[in-house]
Design a protein around this motif. Sequence first.
Motif, PDB file in Angstrom:
ATOM      1  N   LEU A  52       0.805  -1.181   0.164  1.00 35.75           N
ATOM      2  CA  LEU A  52       0.059   0.111   0.030  1.00 35.75           C
ATOM      3  C   LEU A  52       0.825   1.125   0.034  1.00 35.75           C
ATOM      4  O   LEU A  52       0.622   2.290  -0.427  1.00 35.75           O
ATOM      5  N   LYS A  53       1.973   1.169   0.638  1.00 39.93           N
ATOM      6  CA  LYS A  53       2.817   2.363   0.820  1.00 39.93           C
ATOM      7  C   LYS A  53       3.525   2.710  -0.640  1.00 39.93           C
ATOM      8  O   LYS A  53       3.368   3.785  -1.165  1.00 39.93           O
ATOM      9  N   GLU A  54       3.858   1.687  -1.327  1.00 44.36           N
ATOM     10  CA  GLU A  54       4.471   1.930  -2.863  1.00 44.36           C
ATOM     11  C   GLU A  54       3.176   2.508  -3.747  1.00 44.36           C
ATOM     12  O   GLU A  54       3.464   3.155  -4.613  1.00 44.36           O
ATOM     13  N   LEU A  55       2.158   1.696  -3.325  1.00 43.51           N
ATOM     14  CA  LEU A  55       0.945   2.171  -4.398  1.00 43.51           C
ATOM     15  C   LEU A  55       0.571   3.591  -4.162  1.00 43.51           C
ATOM     16  O   LEU A  55      -0.023   4.387  -4.847  1.00 43.51           O
ATOM     17  N   GLY A  56       0.601   4.251  -2.704  1.00 45.92           N
ATOM     18  CA  GLY A  56       0.324   5.331  -2.365  1.00 45.92           C
ATOM     19  C   GLY A  56       1.272   6.191  -3.151  1.00 45.92           C
ATOM     20  O   GLY A  56       1.108   7.351  -3.616  1.00 45.92           O
ATOM     21  N   LEU A  57       2.742   6.016  -3.128  1.00 43.40           N
ATOM     22  CA  LEU A  57       3.611   6.923  -3.688  1.00 43.40           C
ATOM     23  C   LEU A  57       3.341   6.738  -5.250  1.00 43.40           C
ATOM     24  O   LEU A  57       3.541   8.016  -5.994  1.00 43.40           O
ATOM     25  N   LEU A  58       2.975   5.781  -5.830  1.00 44.87           N
ATOM     26  CA  LEU A  58       2.554   5.819  -7.280  1.00 44.87           C
ATOM     27  C   LEU A  58       1.607   6.858  -7.694  1.00 44.87           C
ATOM     28  O   LEU A  58       1.565   7.476  -8.641  1.00 44.87           O
ATOM     29  N   LEU A  59       0.417   6.802  -6.709  1.00 39.93           N
ATOM     30  CA  LEU A  59      -0.483   7.587  -7.081  1.00 39.93           C
ATOM     31  C   LEU A  59      -0.134   9.193  -6.827  1.00 39.93           C
ATOM     32  O   LEU A  59      -0.876  10.175  -7.341  1.00 39.93           O
ATOM     33  N   MET A  60       0.735   9.296  -5.902  1.00 41.60           N
ATOM     34  CA  MET A  60       1.124  10.615  -5.406  1.00 41.60           C
ATOM     35  C   MET A  60       1.827  11.363  -6.548  1.00 41.60           C
ATOM     36  O   MET A  60       1.741  12.385  -6.865  1.00 41.60           O
ATOM     37  N   TYR A  61       2.899  10.455  -7.168  1.00 42.67           N
ATOM     38  CA  TYR A  61       3.483  10.913  -8.184  1.00 42.67           C
ATOM     39  C   TYR A  61       2.868  11.198  -9.554  1.00 42.67           C
ATOM     40  O   TYR A  61       2.927  12.247 -10.263  1.00 42.67           O
TER      41      TYR A  61
END
Length: 490
Positions: A319-328
């Motif tokens: 979820l952390k990595e997916l959150g970073l992807l959405l933020m980028y």
Amino acid sequence: MWGFQRTRYADCNGSEASEETEIVVNIGGVKQVLYGDVLTRYPETRLAELVDSSLKSSEEISLICDDYDPDTGEFYFDRDPEAFKCIIELYYYGEIHMKRGICPICFMKEMEFWKIGSDFLDECCKSHLKEVEDELAEIAEKVRTILVDREGDPSAGGWQRFQICLWRLMEKPESSLPAHIIAIVSFIFILISSVVMCVGTIPDLQVEDSEGNLTEHPVLEVIETVCIGWFTIEYILRLISSPNKIKFVLAFMNIIDFMAIMPFFVVLILTSFGAGVMELANVQQAVQALRIMRIARIFKLARHSSGLQTLTSALKSSLKELGLLLMYMGVGVFLFSALGYTMEQNHPDTLFTSIPQSFWWAVITMTTVGYGDVYPKTTLGRCNAAISFLCGVIAIALPIHPIINNFVLFYNKQQVLETAAKHEIELMALRTGDGELKAAPGSHKHVCGAGTWDNTMRSGHSDTFIPLLKDPRGGAACKLHTERPWPRWI
């Protein structure tokens, strides 16, 4: 012989101080010379008890070590020499660090033998120990679940036994052949229902009702009704046999199952009220929404697919990595859509009418889809588009590797846990079938039911073991074995 360098101290007159008493220990065949002033830094440990051994009787010394040679003054310990290299670091450096390749659980047993607390363990080693303990707990839980599935609870009553059998039949495909057949039938019904839902939208296969509206073919409706009937019976049986009804109802996959069958019955109830109710616009919209909810039944496949379950768990852990992807992506969409609108707004035939309308162009550009319905017409706009899709590729590629790595780690971990649980079940079957594990001559023999060890050759083996779980048949604790022979005297 290996060891740490001895530091000598000088007194105030400049002469070298006399050495403390030298203590010779033999750890599994490897000799080590220790010094009393070093060992007394931690007086509560077992090694510190050797300092004043000259004042102890032979019986007291035998309680400290495995053997003692009064001629050479050598103490013998039947322990792991590699682990002792880490243990002795405490007296010189004030902390212990486990070397790579040593089992953390076995090492904790070594520390317990030497009377050293876990507080002296380095922080990185504590985290490793915690991971291993969690894995053992998961293995124990899997073993306990398998045993319950195979043998059940002998203290359960008639109704409880019926619930347990029904629960295995509906939820545990690996428990029996009928359960496996039911799982396959359920999987086939899910596929048929999904295909019927898709085929029913083809205009050539639809028929007109009395009012001239296109509806699903009657044959497809019959197949749909049969599938819903199976899903309903399956859900009710699983609910009846569930040991925890509230937990069952609130489980995510069971919510999916309920959403897959609920639209059919809601439409059926609304239809029973008559044509007047169905003609209402709000009711028609509700019916269409409920029909769309039928697509949720495709998620029922996850209940029968371990691969989809592994993928879901891997995504949860990422979820952390997916959150970073959405933020980028969010930052990039906002930035490049604003730049695109600014650069294109003065063009007479511009397709960028507003920044919110430009969000669509930024999304399809950064994801390298490029439908072509919106595109820049100025030179600066095209440069902005080129930079946006390059940044989009980089933004998507960066978090992908951690997500894939999490999936691989989780999948491999699940495979290891399942293999370890099955191996422990096989060992327990051997113990209960033969009465004991037949070991090679001169080795340990462990009986799970009696919990006894043959220690006739104890001097040649380490007695380290890992308690896993208690035998559900009322016997002693079963263990994951870690014994191995150590080198004898040099």
